[in-house]
Write a protein that holds these residues in place. Structure first.
Motif, short mmCIF file in Angstrom:
data_model
loop_
_atom_site.label_atom_id
_atom_site.label_comp_id
_atom_site.label_asym_id
_atom_site.label_seq_id
_atom_site.Cartn_x
_atom_site.Cartn_y
_atom_site.Cartn_z
N GLN A 22 0.82 -1.21 0.00
CA GLN A 22 0.00 0.00 0.00
C GLN A 22 0.85 1.26 0.00
O GLN A 22 0.40 2.30 -0.44
N LYS A 23 2.07 1.17 0.49
CA LYS A 23 2.97 2.32 0.53
C LYS A 23 4.01 2.30 -0.59
O LYS A 23 4.95 3.09 -0.57
N GLY A 24 3.86 1.40 -1.56
CA GLY A 24 4.72 1.41 -2.73
C GLY A 24 5.98 0.59 -2.64
O GLY A 24 6.88 0.76 -3.46
N LEU A 25 6.08 -0.31 -1.65
CA LEU A 25 7.25 -1.20 -1.58
C LEU A 25 7.03 -2.38 -2.53
O LEU A 25 5.96 -2.98 -2.54
N LEU A 26 8.05 -2.71 -3.29
CA LEU A 26 7.98 -3.80 -4.27
C LEU A 26 8.75 -5.01 -3.76
O LEU A 26 9.91 -4.90 -3.38
N SER A 27 8.07 -6.16 -3.75
CA SER A 27 8.75 -7.41 -3.39
C SER A 27 8.89 -8.26 -4.64
O SER A 27 7.93 -8.44 -5.39
N ALA A 28 10.10 -8.77 -4.86
CA ALA A 28 10.40 -9.60 -6.02
C ALA A 28 11.06 -10.89 -5.54
O ALA A 28 12.05 -10.86 -4.80
N VAL B 249 10.07 -20.12 -4.03
CA VAL B 249 8.93 -19.26 -3.73
C VAL B 249 7.87 -19.43 -4.81
O VAL B 249 8.18 -19.40 -6.00
N CYS B 250 6.60 -19.57 -4.37
CA CYS B 250 5.48 -19.78 -5.30
C CYS B 250 4.53 -18.59 -5.34
O CYS B 250 3.85 -18.38 -6.33
N GLY B 251 4.47 -17.80 -4.26
CA GLY B 251 3.57 -16.65 -4.23
C GLY B 251 3.93 -15.69 -3.11
O GLY B 251 4.35 -16.12 -2.03
N VAL B 252 3.77 -14.38 -3.38
CA VAL B 252 4.01 -13.35 -2.36
C VAL B 252 2.81 -12.40 -2.36
O VAL B 252 2.20 -12.15 -3.40
N ALA B 253 2.48 -11.87 -1.17
CA ALA B 253 1.37 -10.93 -1.04
C ALA B 253 1.56 -10.14 0.25
O ALA B 253 1.93 -10.70 1.29
N TYR B 254 1.33 -8.81 0.16
CA TYR B 254 1.40 -7.95 1.34
C TYR B 254 0.06 -7.97 2.07
O TYR B 254 -1.00 -8.00 1.45
N CYS B 255 0.13 -7.94 3.40
CA CYS B 255 -1.08 -7.89 4.22
C CYS B 255 -1.56 -6.44 4.31
O CYS B 255 -0.76 -5.56 4.66
N PRO B 256 -2.82 -6.17 4.00
CA PRO B 256 -3.31 -4.77 4.10
C PRO B 256 -3.27 -4.26 5.54
O PRO B 256 -3.57 -5.00 6.48
N PHE B 257 -2.83 -3.00 5.69
CA PHE B 257 -2.79 -2.29 6.97
C PHE B 257 -1.83 -2.91 7.98
O PHE B 257 -1.94 -2.65 9.17
N GLY C 65 7.15 -0.27 7.26
CA GLY C 65 6.76 0.75 6.29
C GLY C 65 5.98 0.25 5.11
O GLY C 65 5.78 0.98 4.14
N ALA C 66 5.49 -0.99 5.16
CA ALA C 66 4.79 -1.57 4.00
C ALA C 66 3.31 -1.22 4.00
O ALA C 66 2.73 -0.97 2.94
N GLY C 67 2.65 -1.25 5.16
CA GLY C 67 1.20 -1.11 5.22
C GLY C 67 0.75 0.31 5.49
O GLY C 67 1.50 1.14 6.02
N GLU C 68 -0.49 0.58 5.11
CA GLU C 68 -1.13 1.87 5.40
C GLU C 68 -1.50 1.90 6.88
O GLU C 68 -2.25 1.04 7.36
N PRO C 69 -1.01 2.89 7.66
CA PRO C 69 -1.27 2.88 9.10
C PRO C 69 -2.70 3.25 9.48
O PRO C 69 -3.18 2.85 10.53
N ASN C 70 -3.39 4.03 8.64
CA ASN C 70 -4.75 4.49 8.96
C ASN C 70 -5.73 3.85 7.99
O ASN C 70 -5.56 3.95 6.78
#
Length: 590
Positions: free
Chosen positions: A387-393, A424-432, A451-456
C-alpha cells in the motif's frame, strides 16, 4: 424529649455545602493595575447616579440579564487550516460557469463547489486525528538494511509486532498459494497437492482445514471472510469459512488464476484454455466469457483504480481487458520473452512486470510508456506491491524488497532481503500491516517489512476490528451500492462527464438500434377518389407530380455543399497568397 438547642444543631454532621467559585478563563481575568484612591465623601449627584445604576441592575436581574461586561474571545471562529494540508485533499480544479448559462445550472455548479470545498476542509481538519505514520527500517552508519535478519528485527520490536514473524512448516502438500482478506485479518492458504486452510493469522486461530484430494491452482477470498473460491484441477469451487462446499461452477474449467473485484462483486478467472471469464458472486451468474486467443493464461493482476484486468502472455505482451468488450482495451509489448509476473499499484498509475528476459520493468499506465527497467541475474518469478509502494520480487528461494520502485530513479539495491527453505510460489502484502506473506515449497512464512502497510484505515470500508453485526450491515450496504460491470473502463472519470455527441451521431445510433429511420419522410400515398377518378392512370400522374419534389430537395442540398466547398477553397487560396507561399505554378502567373 427536650428540643435541641441551636449550638447542637450547628455541630451536626450534615452541613450546607459551600458554593464553589467558577474558575474564570484567562481572558476574563482582569488585573487591577491602578492603585485604589483614598475614600472621599460622595456628593449628592454621585449618590443619585449610584441609586439609578442599582435600580437598572435590579431590573436586569429580574429579566434574567447579567449586568457584568461580556469579555470577547481573543481567538474567534474556527482555527485556520494550513494551505499544504488543504492541497493534500484538493479535488481537482473548480468548475467555471459557462457564459450565458441558465439560473438553474449556475445554482447547481455553485452548490456542488460549496459541497466539495466543505468536504475538503473537513478532511483536512480530521487529518489531525490520524497520528499514525509509516516508519521504515534505518540502519547505523555504513550498515546496509538488507543484511538485517528477521530474527534481529523480531527481537528488537515489541512482543505483538515480533509475533508477526513466524513460519508454518508444511512440506507435505506444497508449494503454497496465499491470499489475505481485504481487511488484513484472515489468511487463506492453498497447497498444490490439495491442502486448503483458513487462519486468523493475528490470533493464530484455525478457522477451517481440509484436503480436497485434487490439484489446487489458486485460492481467493470473496467479498467477506465468510466465503472463498478454490480453483481446482477441473472446476471452480466455492466454500464457506467452515470448509463446507457451497457451489461447484462447472462452466469455469481449468482455472489457473483468479482476481476478485470487490466493488463489482465479480470473480475474474483465467484458464489454461485461454478464456477470461467473469462470475457475478451476488447473483451466481456468468457475466462474460472472452476468448483471448493468446494461449495459456497463468499471469494475472487487477487494477484497483478502474477494475481492469491485466493479463500476461507467452509472447511478451500484456493485455488489458474489460467484460464489456471482446477485444483487449490495450495491448503492450513489454518483454522479449514470456511474461512471468505482473502487479499494479493501488493508485492505478504504475505497473511492474518481469519476464524470461530477466528484466524488471516499471510502466506508467497513463501514458503506456516504460519509466525504467533493471536487470535481475535470476529474474523475478513473483511480484507484489504494498500500500505504501514497496515492491517485493521473488527470485528462486530469495525474496527482495525495494523502496521507491514507482519513482523516477532506477532500482539500485534492495531495502530488505530474506532467504527461505524452498522455491517461492507466491508473495502478497497484508493490508494495513507491515507484513509480507510468502508461500513456498516448505510451507508459509510471514515476514516483517517496516513501512509496508497503510497505518490508517477507513472503518466504513475495511475495518479489521469489525464485529459480526457490523460485517452483516456492511455486506448489505455493499450489495446496494454494487457497481455494474458495464461501467468498467480505462477512464472511470468519463462517467461524470456530459455526453457531447452530435445530433448526427445520436441519430445514426438510433437508426442502428431501431432498424429504420424514424425521421424519414413517409412515402406519398394518394387518397382514393370516387366516380372513377382513382384509376391506375390518374394515381400514377399524381405520384409523378410529387416525385419531383423529393428530387428537388436532394439537388438543392448537393448544390449548397458544392458552394460551401468552393468558398473554403477560395479562402485557403487567399490565405496562401497573403502569406506569400510560392508554388511551382507561380512562374506562369503575370
Amino acid at each position: 424529649m427536650a428540643a435541641p438547642t441551636p449550638e447542637v444543631l450547628s455541630s451536626t454532621h450534615v452541613e450546607k455545602k459551600s458554593k464553589q467559585k467558577v474558575s474564570k478563563r484567562y481572558w476574563e481575568e482582569t488585573k487591577n493595575t491602578e492603585q485604589k484612591k483614598p475614600e472621599e465623601e460622595p456628593s449628592k449627584d454621585v449618590q443619585n447616579q449610584n441609586e439609578a445604576t442599582v435600580k437598572e441592575s435590579s431590573l436586569k436581574r429580574k429579566k434574567g440579564e447579567s449586568d457584568k461586561p461580556v469579555k470577547e474571545d481573543p481567538f474567534p471562529g474556527q482555527a485556520p487550516i494550513p494551505t499544504e494540508r488543504l492541497q493534500k485533499f484538493q479535488r481537482g480544479e473548480k468548475h467555471k460557469t459557462p457564459a450565458g448559462a441558465r439560473r438553474k445550472l449556475k445554482e447547481a455548479i455553485v452548490f456542488s463547489e460549496s459541497v466539495s470545498e466543505l468536504a475538503q476542509k473537513q478532511a483536512a481538519r480530521y487529518d489531525l486525528l490520524l497520528p499514525e505514520d509509516a516508519g521504515f527500517l534505518e540502519g547505523d552508519e555504513g550498515e546496509d538494511t538488507s543484511t538485517i535478519s528477521q530474527d534481529d528485527i523480531a527481537d528488537a520490536v515489541d512482543i505483538t509486532s515480533g509475533s508477526k514473524y513466524f513460519n508454518l512448516h508444511l512440506s507435505q502438500f506444497g508449494p503454497y498459494r496465499l491470499d489475505y482478506s481485504r481487511n488484513g485479518r484472515h489468511l487463506l492458504l492453498g497447497g498444490k497437492k490439495g491442502h486448503v486452510a483458513c487462519i486468523d493469522w493475528q490470533s493464530k486461530d484455525l478457522m477451517c482445514e481440509m484436503n480436497v484430494m485434487e490439484t489446487v491452482n489458486d485460492v481467493k477470498w470473496l467479498h467477506t471472510e465468510a466465503m472463498f473460491a478454490v480453483a481446482q484441477k477441473k472446476w471452480l469451487y466455492i466454500y464457506d469459512s467452515k470448509g463446507v462446499e457451497l457451489h461447484c461452477v462447472k462452466k469455469f474449467n481449468d482455472v489457473l488464476k483468479m482476481q476478485f473485484l470487490p466493488y463489482h462483486f465479480l470473480l475474474a478467472t483465467a484458464s489454461a484454455t485461454g478464456f477470461l471469464q467473469y462470475l457475478d458472486v451476488s447473483v451466481g451468474k456468468e457475466v462474460a466469457a472472452i476468448g483471448t486467443k493468446l494461449g495459456r493464461l497463468d499471469v494475472m493482476a487487477q487494477n484497483p483504480y478502474n477494475a481492469v484486468v491485466h493479463l500476461g502472455h507467452p509472447n511478451g505482451t500484456v493485455s488489458l481487458w474489460s467484460p464489456n468488450q471482446r477485444e483487449p482495451l490495450v495491448k503492450m509489448l513489454c518483454h522479449r520473452g514470456a511474461v512471468r509476473s505482473l502487479t499494479v499499484d493501488k493508485t492505478g498509475m504504475y505497473m511492474v512486470t518481469s519476464g524470461l528476459d530477466r528484466k524488471l520493468k516499471v510502466y506508467d499506465i497513463r501514458a503506456f510508456k516504460p519509466l525504467h527497467s533493471c536487470f535481475l541475474p535470476a529474474g523475478a518469478s513473483c511480484l507484489s506491491l504494498s500500500q505504501k509502494g514497496l515492491l517485493s520480487a521473488a527470485t528462486g528461494d530469495v525474496v527482495q524488497v525495494y523502496k521507491n520502485a514507482c519513482g523516477s530513479s532506477t532500482l539500485s539495491k534492495p531495502y530488505m532481503a530474506h532467504r527461505l527453505r524452498g522455491q517461492v510460489c507466491g508473495v502478497a502484502y497484508c493490508p494495513f500491516e507491515d507484513v509480507l506473506g510468502i508461500g513456498h515449497e516448505q510451507g508459509f512464512t510471514s515476514m516483517i517489512v517496516p513501512g509496508a502497510g497503510e497505518p490508517n484505515f477507513d472503518a466504513l470500508d475495511t475495518n479489521p476490528y469489525r464485529s459480526f453485526k457490523q460485517r452483516q450491515e456492511w455486506e448489505v450496504k455493499a450489495l446496494l451500492e454494487k457497481v455494474q460491470p458495464e461501467l468498467i473502463g480505462l477512464d472511470p472519470g468519463q462517467l461524470g462527464k456530459v455526453d457531447q455527441a452530435s445530433f448526427e451521431q445520436r441519430h445514426k445510433e438510433r437508426v442502428e438500434a431501431l432498424g429504420f429511420d424514424p425521421l424519414a419522410k413517409e412515402k406519398f400515398k394518394p387518397i382514393k377518389k370516387k366516380k372513377g377518378r382513382s384509376s391506375a392512370g390518374s394515381v400514377e400522374k399524381r405520384k409523378r407530380k410529387v416525385a419531383h419534389e423529393d428530387q428537388r430537395d436532394i439537388i438543392r442540398q448537393s448544390v449548397q455543399e458544392k458552394m460551401e466547398r468552393q468558398k473554403e477553397l477560395e479562402e485557403k487560396s487567399k490565405e496562401k497568397r497573403e502569406l506569400g507561399v510560392k508554388t511551382t505554378l507561380d512562374r506562369f502567373r503575370k
